[in-house]
Design a protein around this motif. Structure first.
Motif, PDB file in Angstrom:
ATOM      1  N   SER A 140       0.837  -1.201   0.000  1.00 42.55           N
ATOM      2  CA  SER A 140       0.000   0.000   0.000  1.00 42.55           C
ATOM      3  C   SER A 140       0.872   1.252   0.000  1.00 42.55           C
ATOM      4  CB  SER A 140      -0.916   0.007   1.227  1.00 42.55           C
ATOM      5  OG  SER A 140      -0.159  -0.031   2.437  1.00 42.55           O
ATOM      6  N   ARG A 141       2.090   1.091   0.463  1.00 43.02           N
ATOM      7  CA  ARG A 141       3.090   2.162   0.418  1.00 43.02           C
ATOM      8  C   ARG A 141       4.418   1.535   0.027  1.00 43.02           C
ATOM      9  NH1 ARG A 141       6.440   4.489   4.458  1.00 43.02           N
ATOM     10  NH2 ARG A 141       5.390   3.286   6.095  1.00 43.02           N
ATOM     11  N   LEU A 142       5.152   2.198  -0.847  1.00 42.26           N
ATOM     12  CA  LEU A 142       6.444   1.704  -1.280  1.00 42.26           C
ATOM     13  C   LEU A 142       7.546   2.584  -0.685  1.00 42.26           C
ATOM     14  CD1 LEU A 142       5.715   1.022  -5.057  1.00 42.26           C
ATOM     15  CD2 LEU A 142       5.766  -0.650  -3.206  1.00 42.26           C
ATOM     16  N   LYS A 143       8.714   2.008  -0.526  1.00 47.93           N
ATOM     17  CA  LYS A 143       9.848   2.776  -0.012  1.00 47.93           C
ATOM     18  C   LYS A 143      11.091   2.437  -0.812  1.00 47.93           C
ATOM     19  CE  LYS A 143      11.010  -0.622   3.576  1.00 47.93           C
ATOM     20  NZ  LYS A 143      11.212  -0.866   5.025  1.00 47.93           N
ATOM     21  N   ALA A 144      11.994   3.375  -0.852  1.00 51.38           N
ATOM     22  CA  ALA A 144      13.262   3.166  -1.553  1.00 51.38           C
ATOM     23  C   ALA A 144      14.387   3.699  -0.678  1.00 51.38           C
ATOM     24  CB  ALA A 144      13.254   3.882  -2.899  1.00 51.38           C
ATOM     25  N   TRP A 145      15.514   2.987  -0.685  1.00 50.01           N
ATOM     26  CA  TRP A 145      16.694   3.413   0.059  1.00 50.01           C
ATOM     27  C   TRP A 145      17.718   3.950  -0.929  1.00 50.01           C
ATOM     28  CZ3 TRP A 145      17.000   3.889   5.187  1.00 50.01           C
ATOM     29  CH2 TRP A 145      16.080   3.201   5.977  1.00 50.01           C
ATOM     30  N   CYS A 146      18.175   5.183  -0.678  1.00 53.82           N
ATOM     31  CA  CYS A 146      19.197   5.800  -1.509  1.00 53.82           C
ATOM     32  C   CYS A 146      20.355   6.236  -0.619  1.00 53.82           C
ATOM     33  CB  CYS A 146      18.637   7.023  -2.247  1.00 53.82           C
ATOM     34  SG  CYS A 146      17.286   6.631  -3.376  1.00 53.82           S
ATOM     35  N   ASN A 147      21.512   6.461  -1.228  1.00 55.91           N
ATOM     36  CA  ASN A 147      22.685   6.927  -0.501  1.00 55.91           C
ATOM     37  C   ASN A 147      23.074   8.319  -0.972  1.00 55.91           C
ATOM     38  OD1 ASN A 147      23.135   4.575   1.091  1.00 55.91           O
ATOM     39  ND2 ASN A 147      23.973   3.554  -0.707  1.00 55.91           N
ATOM     40  N   VAL A 148      23.443   9.182  -0.012  1.00 56.43           N
ATOM     41  CA  VAL A 148      23.898  10.530  -0.337  1.00 56.43           C
ATOM     42  C   VAL A 148      25.204  10.797   0.410  1.00 56.43           C
ATOM     43  CG1 VAL A 148      21.567  11.392  -0.751  1.00 56.43           C
ATOM     44  CG2 VAL A 148      22.547  11.574   1.532  1.00 56.43           C
ATOM     45  N   THR A 149      25.933  11.798  -0.039  1.00 51.75           N
ATOM     46  CA  THR A 149      27.223  12.122   0.572  1.00 51.75           C
ATOM     47  C   THR A 149      27.028  12.945   1.840  1.00 51.75           C
ATOM     48  OG1 THR A 149      27.493  14.191  -0.643  1.00 51.75           O
ATOM     49  CG2 THR A 149      28.236  12.170  -1.730  1.00 51.75           C
ATOM     50  N   GLU A 150      28.145  13.159   2.556  1.00 55.60           N
ATOM     51  CA  GLU A 150      28.077  13.913   3.812  1.00 55.60           C
ATOM     52  C   GLU A 150      27.689  15.369   3.586  1.00 55.60           C
ATOM     53  OE1 GLU A 150      32.925  14.665   3.937  1.00 55.60           O
ATOM     54  OE2 GLU A 150      31.918  13.596   5.561  1.00 55.60           O
ATOM     55  N   LEU A 151      28.017  15.916   2.414  1.00 57.38           N
ATOM     56  CA  LEU A 151      27.611  17.294   2.116  1.00 57.38           C
ATOM     57  C   LEU A 151      26.137  17.363   1.742  1.00 57.38           C
ATOM     58  CD1 LEU A 151      30.696  18.587   0.085  1.00 57.38           C
ATOM     59  CD2 LEU A 151      30.156  18.960   2.495  1.00 57.38           C
ATOM     60  N   GLN A 152      25.673  16.348   1.018  1.00 59.80           N
ATOM     61  CA  GLN A 152      24.275  16.340   0.594  1.00 59.80           C
ATOM     62  C   GLN A 152      23.323  16.072   1.749  1.00 59.80           C
ATOM     63  OE1 GLN A 152      24.662  13.291  -2.346  1.00 59.80           O
ATOM     64  NE2 GLN A 152      25.268  14.693  -3.981  1.00 59.80           N
ATOM     65  N   VAL A 153      23.743  15.211   2.690  1.00 59.17           N
ATOM     66  CA  VAL A 153      22.827  14.832   3.765  1.00 59.17           C
ATOM     67  C   VAL A 153      22.460  16.030   4.636  1.00 59.17           C
ATOM     68  CG1 VAL A 153      24.543  14.228   5.526  1.00 59.17           C
ATOM     69  CG2 VAL A 153      22.373  12.989   5.421  1.00 59.17           C
ATOM     70  N   LEU A 154      23.331  17.022   4.681  1.00 62.97           N
ATOM     71  CA  LEU A 154      23.060  18.214   5.486  1.00 62.97           C
ATOM     72  C   LEU A 154      21.931  19.053   4.902  1.00 62.97           C
ATOM     73  CD1 LEU A 154      26.734  19.318   6.258  1.00 62.97           C
ATOM     74  CD2 LEU A 154      25.182  18.015   7.724  1.00 62.97           C
ATOM     75  N   LEU A 155      21.627  18.841   3.628  1.00 60.31           N
ATOM     76  CA  LEU A 155      20.578  19.613   2.959  1.00 60.31           C
ATOM     77  C   LEU A 155      19.230  18.906   2.987  1.00 60.31           C
ATOM     78  CD1 LEU A 155      22.673  20.630  -0.191  1.00 60.31           C
ATOM     79  CD2 LEU A 155      22.279  21.982   1.879  1.00 60.31           C
ATOM     80  N   LEU A 156      19.180  17.699   3.552  1.00 61.55           N
ATOM     81  CA  LEU A 156      17.955  16.905   3.525  1.00 61.55           C
ATOM     82  C   LEU A 156      17.332  16.816   4.910  1.00 61.55           C
ATOM     83  CD1 LEU A 156      19.134  13.946   1.253  1.00 61.55           C
ATOM     84  CD2 LEU A 156      18.065  16.101   0.570  1.00 61.55           C
ATOM     85  N   LYS A 157      16.019  16.672   4.953  1.00 60.00           N
ATOM     86  CA  LYS A 157      15.310  16.515   6.214  1.00 60.00           C
ATOM     87  C   LYS A 157      14.041  15.701   5.978  1.00 60.00           C
ATOM     88  CE  LYS A 157      12.977  20.981   5.657  1.00 60.00           C
ATOM     89  NZ  LYS A 157      12.739  22.322   6.252  1.00 60.00           N
ATOM     90  N   LYS A 158      13.493  15.158   7.042  1.00 60.09           N
ATOM     91  CA  LYS A 158      12.269  14.357   6.945  1.00 60.09           C
ATOM     92  C   LYS A 158      11.119  15.200   6.421  1.00 60.09           C
ATOM     93  CE  LYS A 158      11.208  11.403  10.107  1.00 60.09           C
ATOM     94  NZ  LYS A 158      10.895  10.766  11.395  1.00 60.09           N
ATOM     95  N   VAL A 159      10.181  14.515   5.742  1.00 59.35           N
ATOM     96  CA  VAL A 159       8.968  15.059   5.096  1.00 59.35           C
ATOM     97  C   VAL A 159       9.291  15.970   3.909  1.00 59.35           C
ATOM     98  CG1 VAL A 159       7.696  14.913   7.266  1.00 59.35           C
ATOM     99  CG2 VAL A 159       8.583  17.124   6.568  1.00 59.35           C
ATOM    100  N   PRO A 192      22.426   6.728   4.435  1.00 58.68           N
ATOM    101  CA  PRO A 192      21.181   6.174   3.881  1.00 58.68           C
ATOM    102  C   PRO A 192      20.014   7.138   4.055  1.00 58.68           C
ATOM    103  CG  PRO A 192      21.609   5.219   6.029  1.00 58.68           C
ATOM    104  CD  PRO A 192      22.791   6.092   5.731  1.00 58.68           C
ATOM    105  N   VAL A 193      19.173   7.194   3.047  1.00 59.02           N
ATOM    106  CA  VAL A 193      17.960   8.019   3.069  1.00 59.02           C
ATOM    107  C   VAL A 193      16.802   7.155   2.590  1.00 59.02           C
ATOM    108  CG1 VAL A 193      16.790  10.049   2.129  1.00 59.02           C
ATOM    109  CG2 VAL A 193      19.235  10.148   2.647  1.00 59.02           C
ATOM    110  N   GLU A 194      15.711   7.124   3.376  1.00 60.20           N
ATOM    111  CA  GLU A 194      14.522   6.365   2.987  1.00 60.20           C
ATOM    112  C   GLU A 194      13.487   7.307   2.398  1.00 60.20           C
ATOM    113  OE1 GLU A 194      11.960   3.005   5.216  1.00 60.20           O
ATOM    114  OE2 GLU A 194      11.437   5.045   5.807  1.00 60.20           O
TER     115      GLU A 194
END
Length: 295
Positions: A140-159, A192-194
């Motif tokens: 009913s819901r799908l998820k994907a796991w991706c990888n990002v670098t240490e610089l990119q992860v600082l620009l990402l947040k939940k939702v 890792p980013v879900e």
């Protein structure tokens, strides 16, 4: 951007916790089931007989306990006699509860809602605890796991919203939501980013499909990029060979993010530097080199 494959939000290998002969199977591969839906009916003839006997003994001792309790108040029975009947009642109650549970478990029910993708049981088979029954996925819901670098992860947040593309549907655009951002890097210094895809956004997407996630960030920067083929050594100890005065000069560089066949260089090179991108197996520090034009 980062690549990944879609997975169901939940995947279960459903095993038996009862014993008995299979009388009926109510679900097959491809069947959508709900939580609590009966999937298998096991032979319960002996279980019904045991339950009937234990229920009768429980009700009889329950009546006796009430009668002995009232009689004890008036001195008709001793405290010891009352304790004896109470002990018998507790044992009968335990047998009654156990037999009721075993009888109920003869109807094997689905623990989750989802789709059966594999069936392992047939009518007439004998079940033992631990026997594999079904593989069920909740897509009913799908998820994907991706990888990002240490610089990119600082620009990402939940939702945060993510634009998705799927190789199976060229030109189609999908939207996902970041549901998890890792707080620890793996050995490749990636985090890792879900990403979750649900509702109308899921459309025709299915578990197992390959997707590309495009992360919208607040700002863009110009960075120095070189071909990955120019890098020698490990990610932590990356080196390149620059060309200075017609000779190879080994330089230590700091590597950033990777995009396609290009690598970001954070330190060690400047725009306009000439570097060697092929034939590195024959190159050493100080060796005379020339380009393809012979100069």
């Amino acid at each position: 951007s980062s690549n990944g494959s879609l997975e169901p939000v939940r995947e279960l290998s459903f095993v038996s916790d009862v014993s008995g002969r299979v009388l009926e199977v109510f679900a097959d591969e491809g069947t959508h089931v709900s939580t609590g839906q009966v999937l298998i009916q096991a032979d319960d003839e002996m279980l019904k007989a045991d339950f009937t006997a234990s229920e009768a003994a429980y009700n009889a001792l329950k009546t006796d306990l009430e009668r002995f309790t009232n009689a004890n108040k008036t001195g008709g029975v001793t405290d010891q006699q009352l304790e004896t009947i109470r002990t018998q009642f507790i044992a009968a109650e335990s047998r009654y509860i156990s037999s009721r549970r075993r009888l109920a478990d003869a109807k094997v029910k689905s623990p989750i809602s989802g789709t059966i993708i594999r069936r392992y049981v047939e009518v007439g088979a004998y079940l033992n605890p631990g026997a594999r029954l079904f593989d069920i996925i909740d897509d009913s819901r799908l998820k994907a796991w991706c990888n990002v670098t240490e610089l990119q992860v600082l620009l990402l947040k939940k939702v945060q919203s993510v634009r998705l593309e799927c190789d199976a549907f060229p030109g189609e655009k999908y939207t996902g939501i970041i549901t998890f951002v890792g707080s620890k890097a793996d050995r490749s210094l990636n985090y890792p980013v879900e990403i979750s895809v649900s509702g109308s956004e899921k459309k025709d997407l299915k578990a197992g499909m390959y997707i590309t996630a495009n992360f919208d960030i607040a700002a863009e920067q110009k960075v120095l990029m070189i071909p990955r083929s120019a890098i020698t050594g490990s990610v932590k100890n990356a080196k390149v060979y620059a060309v200075t005065g017609g000779r190879a000069a080994e330089k230590v560089v700091t590597v950033g993010s990777m995009t396609g066949n290009k690598v970001e260089i954070l330190d060690g090179l400047q725009a306009g530097d000439s570097i060697i991108v092929s034939g590195l197996i024959n190159v050493a520090d100080g060796v005379a080199v020339r380009n393809k034009t012979g100069r």
